[in-house]
Design an enzyme around this catalytic site. Structure first.
Site, short mmCIF file in Angstrom:
data_model
loop_
_atom_site.label_atom_id
_atom_site.label_comp_id
_atom_site.label_asym_id
_atom_site.label_seq_id
_atom_site.Cartn_x
_atom_site.Cartn_y
_atom_site.Cartn_z
N ALA A 10 -12.36 -2.80 -2.64
CA ALA A 10 -11.20 -1.93 -2.83
C ALA A 10 -10.55 -1.65 -1.48
O ALA A 10 -11.23 -1.46 -0.47
CB ALA A 10 -11.63 -0.63 -3.50
N LYS A 11 -9.21 -1.62 -1.46
CA LYS A 11 -8.45 -1.31 -0.24
C LYS A 11 -7.98 0.15 -0.31
O LYS A 11 -7.27 0.53 -1.23
CB LYS A 11 -7.25 -2.24 -0.08
CG LYS A 11 -6.54 -2.09 1.25
CD LYS A 11 -5.38 -3.04 1.37
CE LYS A 11 -4.80 -3.00 2.80
NZ LYS A 11 -4.44 -1.63 3.22
#
Length: 324
Positions: free
Chosen positions: A27-28
């Site tokens: 996840a960013k």
């Protein structure tokens, strides 16, 4: 021989969120990239550009006591507030020092979301493949019983999980980062891939920079639930042809414009002010935006103009709303 934090490994943008065979996805987060080293009681917390952020985030420095000695991490600093990542809280903390930083840490504590392991108990791990670094990072969290301010970034090789993450934009997940399972950590190399969630939407042109006959950028707005035109963001610099097309739809505003007397920042987080010409807020444009927003719901990054939509009215534009 002394060990120093490496320059961070970087990512290159991709247009599709496809998880390839032999790759993992993470996840960013909408936060500050940070590298941390804890060695013989000395803690270094460094930004992507090399700035010392330790004095601004004393809770992270203090939390390093939970880590094994001679260990270094790569990750993201975030502040979680009211069910969303509050980037504006993070931004305001950069200049805090001493008692001010301590108060800010109590009011809105930051977390370090670790996504890579650079050193473990004196062993440089950057040459290890990602899969091995990831397993070792997970082991550190388990063995050390790490708690706040530490958080482990999720990682997956499941495409369905990636699709689910891309629905979390409202809470501050900007997209995903892809990493080769057999890839080493290469400083300053764009060996990772990143996909940022974007959406196509509409906004109203309320002002421009540059000449009205050839605007350079657009100041965009949306009405809120009370019928007030709120500023929601600025466009990127327009190509000359696009500016000429937009100019044909604009008329100068009179003194009744709802933004009369307002000032507009040249960029998110800067005090530089723009020279703006207000226009009658009637032209609707279609723009592409990413999901990064501030507490007021404004776009933190410039919107990309797709096209003018003179066929639409302000009633066709979504209302301005704050993130959940």
């Amino acid at each position: 021989m002394p060990w120093n934090l490496p320059e961070p490994m970087l990512s290159a943008p991709v247009s599709q969120p496809d998880l390839r065979p032999g790759w993992a996805a993470e996840a960013k987060w909408d936060g500050f990239r940070a590298l941390l080293s804890a060695d013989a009681g000395k803690v270094e917390l460094r930004s992507r550009r090399g700035t010392d952020m330790g004095p601004a985030f004393p809770e992270i420095v203090a939390g390093a006591a939970q880590l094994p000695d001679a260990t270094a991490l790569d990750g993201e600093l975030v502040v979680w507030e009211e069910n969303r990542l509050a980037f504006e809280r993070l931004q305001k903390r950069l200049q805090r020092r001493g008692a001010g930083a301590a108060r800010a840490a109590d009011e809105a504590p930051a977390h370090f979301v670790a996504f890579d392991l650079l050193r473990l108990s004196g062993t440089d791990t950057t040459a290890w493949p990602y899969q091995r670094r990831r397993a070792a990072l997970e082991s550190v969290f388990v063995a050390q019983h790490l708690s706040a301010p530490w958080a482990l970034c999720p990682s997956t090789t499941d495409p369905d999980t990636v699709k689910e993450w891309l629905t979390w934009a409202a809470v501050g997940i900007e997209g995903v980062v892809f990493k080769r399972l057999d890839g080493s950590y290469q400083q300053s190399v764009r060996g990772w891939l990143k996909y940022k969630t974007r959406e196509t939407t509409e906004a109203i042109v309320g002002g421009v920079t540059g000449p009205l006959t050839s605007p350079r950028s657009l100041l965009l707005g949306r009405y809120d639930a009370q019928g007030r035109l709120q500023y929601t963001g600025r466009s990127t610099t327009l190509a000359r042809a696009a500016g000429s097309t937009i100019a044909g739809h604009l008329t100068p505003a009179g003194p009744e414009h709802p933004w009369t007397g307002w000032s507009f920042s040249a960029g998110w987080g800067t005090t530089e002010k723009l020279t703006v010409t207000l226009v009658h807020p009637k032209l609707v444009v279609e723009v592409g935006v990413d999901v990064a927003r501030d507490a007021s719901g404004r776009w933190r990054h410039p919107a990309r103009l797709h096209r003018a939509r003179p066929d639409l009215s302000s009633a066709d534009v979504p209302l301005q709303s704050t993130p959940p």
